[in-house]
Design a protein around this motif. Sequence first.
Motif, PDB file in Angstrom:
ATOM      1  N   LYS A 198      41.751  66.589  43.558  1.00 42.96           N
ATOM      2  CA  LYS A 198      41.504  66.737  44.794  1.00 42.96           C
ATOM      3  C   LYS A 198      40.120  66.526  45.421  1.00 42.96           C
ATOM      4  O   LYS A 198      40.108  66.319  46.406  1.00 42.96           O
ATOM      5  CB  LYS A 198      41.514  68.399  44.999  1.00 42.96           C
ATOM      6  CG  LYS A 198      42.939  68.948  44.816  1.00 42.96           C
ATOM      7  CD  LYS A 198      43.181  70.611  44.745  1.00 42.96           C
ATOM      8  CE  LYS A 198      44.511  71.128  44.460  1.00 42.96           C
ATOM      9  NZ  LYS A 198      44.467  72.647  44.407  1.00 42.96           N
ATOM     10  N   SER A 199      39.147  66.279  44.523  1.00 40.51           N
ATOM     11  CA  SER A 199      37.915  66.122  45.052  1.00 40.51           C
ATOM     12  C   SER A 199      37.747  64.441  44.965  1.00 40.51           C
ATOM     13  O   SER A 199      36.497  64.017  45.009  1.00 40.51           O
ATOM     14  CB  SER A 199      36.673  66.680  44.102  1.00 40.51           C
ATOM     15  OG  SER A 199      36.919  68.046  44.274  1.00 40.51           O
ATOM     16  N   LYS A 200      38.595  63.544  44.373  1.00 37.74           N
ATOM     17  CA  LYS A 200      38.740  62.392  44.417  1.00 37.74           C
ATOM     18  C   LYS A 200      37.868  61.760  43.090  1.00 37.74           C
ATOM     19  O   LYS A 200      37.261  60.780  43.322  1.00 37.74           O
ATOM     20  CB  LYS A 200      38.359  61.662  45.528  1.00 37.74           C
ATOM     21  CG  LYS A 200      39.414  61.924  46.662  1.00 37.74           C
ATOM     22  CD  LYS A 200      39.268  61.105  47.853  1.00 37.74           C
ATOM     23  CE  LYS A 200      40.276  61.583  48.956  1.00 37.74           C
ATOM     24  NZ  LYS A 200      39.902  60.650  50.430  1.00 37.74           N
ATOM     25  N   LYS A 201      37.534  62.606  42.207  1.00 34.35           N
ATOM     26  CA  LYS A 201      36.693  62.277  41.118  1.00 34.35           C
ATOM     27  C   LYS A 201      37.886  61.791  39.997  1.00 34.35           C
ATOM     28  O   LYS A 201      38.057  62.494  38.871  1.00 34.35           O
ATOM     29  CB  LYS A 201      36.279  63.511  40.470  1.00 34.35           C
ATOM     30  CG  LYS A 201      35.134  63.967  41.558  1.00 34.35           C
ATOM     31  CD  LYS A 201      34.446  65.455  40.897  1.00 34.35           C
ATOM     32  CE  LYS A 201      33.327  65.654  42.042  1.00 34.35           C
ATOM     33  NZ  LYS A 201      32.362  66.974  41.517  1.00 34.35           N
ATOM     34  N   TYR A 202      38.603  60.522  40.231  1.00 30.82           N
ATOM     35  CA  TYR A 202      39.382  60.198  39.246  1.00 30.82           C
ATOM     36  C   TYR A 202      39.059  59.988  37.873  1.00 30.82           C
ATOM     37  O   TYR A 202      40.000  60.143  37.033  1.00 30.82           O
ATOM     38  CB  TYR A 202      40.254  59.049  40.073  1.00 30.82           C
ATOM     39  CG  TYR A 202      40.733  59.202  41.454  1.00 30.82           C
ATOM     40  CD1 TYR A 202      41.597  60.456  41.811  1.00 30.82           C
ATOM     41  CD2 TYR A 202      40.235  58.440  42.575  1.00 30.82           C
ATOM     42  CE1 TYR A 202      41.841  60.284  43.015  1.00 30.82           C
ATOM     43  CE2 TYR A 202      40.556  58.541  43.785  1.00 30.82           C
ATOM     44  CZ  TYR A 202      41.411  59.599  43.984  1.00 30.82           C
ATOM     45  OH  TYR A 202      42.127  59.725  45.277  1.00 30.82           O
ATOM     46  N   VAL A 203      37.951  59.496  37.517  1.00 29.36           N
ATOM     47  CA  VAL A 203      37.734  59.123  36.483  1.00 29.36           C
ATOM     48  C   VAL A 203      37.626  60.363  35.431  1.00 29.36           C
ATOM     49  O   VAL A 203      38.043  60.332  34.316  1.00 29.36           O
ATOM     50  CB  VAL A 203      36.476  58.260  36.277  1.00 29.36           C
ATOM     51  CG1 VAL A 203      35.914  57.910  34.787  1.00 29.36           C
ATOM     52  CG2 VAL A 203      36.713  56.811  37.064  1.00 29.36           C
ATOM     53  N   LEU A 234      50.019  60.897  38.279  1.00 30.33           N
ATOM     54  CA  LEU A 234      49.464  60.996  39.629  1.00 30.33           C
ATOM     55  C   LEU A 234      48.211  60.343  39.852  1.00 30.33           C
ATOM     56  O   LEU A 234      47.793  59.757  40.822  1.00 30.33           O
ATOM     57  CB  LEU A 234      49.301  62.667  40.117  1.00 30.33           C
ATOM     58  CG  LEU A 234      50.581  63.347  40.304  1.00 30.33           C
ATOM     59  CD1 LEU A 234      50.202  64.789  40.334  1.00 30.33           C
ATOM     60  CD2 LEU A 234      51.533  62.803  41.650  1.00 30.33           C
ATOM     61  N   VAL A 235      47.293  60.708  38.966  1.00 26.96           N
ATOM     62  CA  VAL A 235      46.001  60.200  38.799  1.00 26.96           C
ATOM     63  C   VAL A 235      45.924  58.598  38.816  1.00 26.96           C
ATOM     64  O   VAL A 235      45.274  57.882  39.771  1.00 26.96           O
ATOM     65  CB  VAL A 235      45.279  60.727  37.768  1.00 26.96           C
ATOM     66  CG1 VAL A 235      43.595  59.799  37.832  1.00 26.96           C
ATOM     67  CG2 VAL A 235      44.710  62.111  37.881  1.00 26.96           C
ATOM     68  N   THR A 236      46.554  58.113  37.886  1.00 24.28           N
ATOM     69  CA  THR A 236      46.648  56.517  37.990  1.00 24.28           C
ATOM     70  C   THR A 236      47.329  55.786  39.131  1.00 24.28           C
ATOM     71  O   THR A 236      47.132  54.662  39.342  1.00 24.28           O
ATOM     72  CB  THR A 236      47.696  56.057  36.727  1.00 24.28           C
ATOM     73  OG1 THR A 236      48.836  56.646  36.423  1.00 24.28           O
ATOM     74  CG2 THR A 236      46.746  56.336  35.367  1.00 24.28           C
ATOM     75  N   HIS A 237      48.449  56.614  39.869  1.00 21.00           N
ATOM     76  CA  HIS A 237      48.669  56.271  41.128  1.00 21.00           C
ATOM     77  C   HIS A 237      47.888  56.206  42.120  1.00 21.00           C
ATOM     78  O   HIS A 237      47.799  54.998  42.867  1.00 21.00           O
ATOM     79  CB  HIS A 237      49.896  57.254  41.250  1.00 21.00           C
ATOM     80  CG  HIS A 237      50.907  56.269  42.480  1.00 21.00           C
ATOM     81  ND1 HIS A 237      50.345  56.830  43.841  1.00 21.00           N
ATOM     82  CD2 HIS A 237      51.831  55.736  42.506  1.00 21.00           C
ATOM     83  CE1 HIS A 237      51.314  56.138  44.693  1.00 21.00           C
ATOM     84  NE2 HIS A 237      52.289  55.456  44.046  1.00 21.00           N
TER      85      HIS A 237
END
Length: 655
Positions: A198-203, A234-237
Amino acid sequence: MSKRLLIVLLLLLVFQPLNAQKTDIQRLEDLKLKIKQATYYDSSTVFSLGKQCIQLAKKLNKENEIGYVYQYYGSFKYYANNISEAKKYYAKSLTVGEKTKDYQLINSTKIRLNFLIMDQDVLKAEDGFKKLLIDAQRGHYIENQLEIYNGLGIVYEARLMYDKATENYLKGLRMSEKYDKKIPTGYLLNNLALIKLKSKKYVEAKKDLERALVISTETEQPRLRLIVLNNLGLVTHEIKDFKGSVIHYKQTVVEAKKIGFPSGIIAAYINLSSSYLDNKQLTEASNSSDSALAIVQTYRDPLFIINSFLVRGMVSVEQKDFATVERCIDSVQFYLLKDDDPNFRKELISLQSKLAAAQRNYKLAYELEQKFSALSDSIREVSNENEQMRLQTIYGKERLENELTDSKQRNKILRTQSDLKSANYRFTFLVILSLFLLILAAIYIYHVRKSRKIKSLFSQKLIEQIDEERSRISKDLHDDIGQSLAVVKSKLNLFTTGKITNLDGVDAEIGDILEQTRLLSHQLHPTALEKIGLESALNSIIEKTQSGTDMVCNFDFDLDGREVDLETSSQIYRIIQECISNTIKHARASALKVSVERKTDELIIQYRDNGIGITDSQNKLGLGLLTIQERTAIIGGRLELKTGTNKGISLTITI
């Protein structure tokens, strides 16, 4: 020799029952684990294994274990959304726990009951989890504490308090790692990853999910593995790694089939089809969406049916299979007649727009895109209002409880002081009466001096602003327009002298000069008011504000069919423009709202933001607010300003 044989026989008679008991205890634990895993999807397994477990518990005189079986029954009913039956089984579990004095069982069952409460009242659930945590810590029930930390994290997520949610997830994670509780570790890592997503901390989210995936594989937890793989998809997308999302969703399909839960399989196929589509693998996308449709025809859940047809339609548009797209659109429209969800309606319009564009019917595609945008705005506005109402309900209850406590304390103090006050009333009245005239005189003098000071300050600042504006316009004319004209002139001279043979790019440079001139002119005078009216002009600057910042902007406009003259419109436009500028520069707000409406014979303009407000009285004499006061006076309006520390600003003008 006979004595030795006799001793061996006696030892066998003693240890054989002990070994048999150990075997039964291990079998009991294995049965409990199988029941617990089956509670998410398999009714027959849960109750058939439960009967075996109850019989074995009676054989071993472990009646408290029957309470855990009832607890598993309750969890199954909860996951099946049969809340009343879940409560009945949890009540049976508590009865067994109280009878056998198994306080860990009682604590564990109350935790599950508290999750039921959370669906209705998160504040009550928060209080319940905190009390249960004290009991769990006192009894040193590690697994119960982990469940409570997870529950508190979910509560704070529901209240949008992500810092506190993360804090509780981390407490649980540290404890689960300390005591090597792998399954809770996997779930806590998954929940932490979702907050980071949600915080866009994808790594960081991807790292947590990859750890959880390893744990789910090692512990052979198909449900945990299914959830983690789906979230990895979801994250990889989100990071546009469509090949990676395809890999994860393919594995999600495999895990969903292992569990055998139809809705899980359908959702996995829908996600996989979408990822294939994003990755331009149209054949695979088509096959996956067909698989979802094949299962959903027997499952008959409208949510999954509509989603399946929408995805199939999107794939068919890319394949230029317009007949299939039309069939998908017809199917979605049919199911929307029964369950008209605005979000599905929005996705249907998007599909229709893509079909129209693919068929080169650009006029229809444009009209559908406009309809899509309007519906999206409407859904977003309703969603914002609902979320505000939900949060107001949550925090309203909290404030009410605090206010009741404060009220009781104030009443106690007031009763104590009432006797003293009655004795002082006469003296106070005489003092007030004596000072009243002096205060009136002081207020009048202060008001006159302040008014003169404000006018002087306004004049001084206005002159400074005019000089700054002139300097800026001069700089824009010299640095931008002047230099651009010089370049064009130089090219023309070179062309006329024959040093260059063409004037490529001159028309584009002249166009840039015209655009710079137009922007400068628009800043000096809002011509949009004369061309498109006050409503469209205000809507334009509010849309630009929302697209250029992180703020949520709302705009209401209703003049009851009557017009506003150009002078009034111009002043209103400049006032709103100044308010938005102040909010962006100083307020640190996340949302603002503008409304212009006519009530009876009055025109009311309101501007609100949720920023830090104005606390220093000197700031209320700033040039921006002074300018707004002057503009309000020009159009004969009354200005009302409400603000305070962290209370935002509310400005109302009545004409």
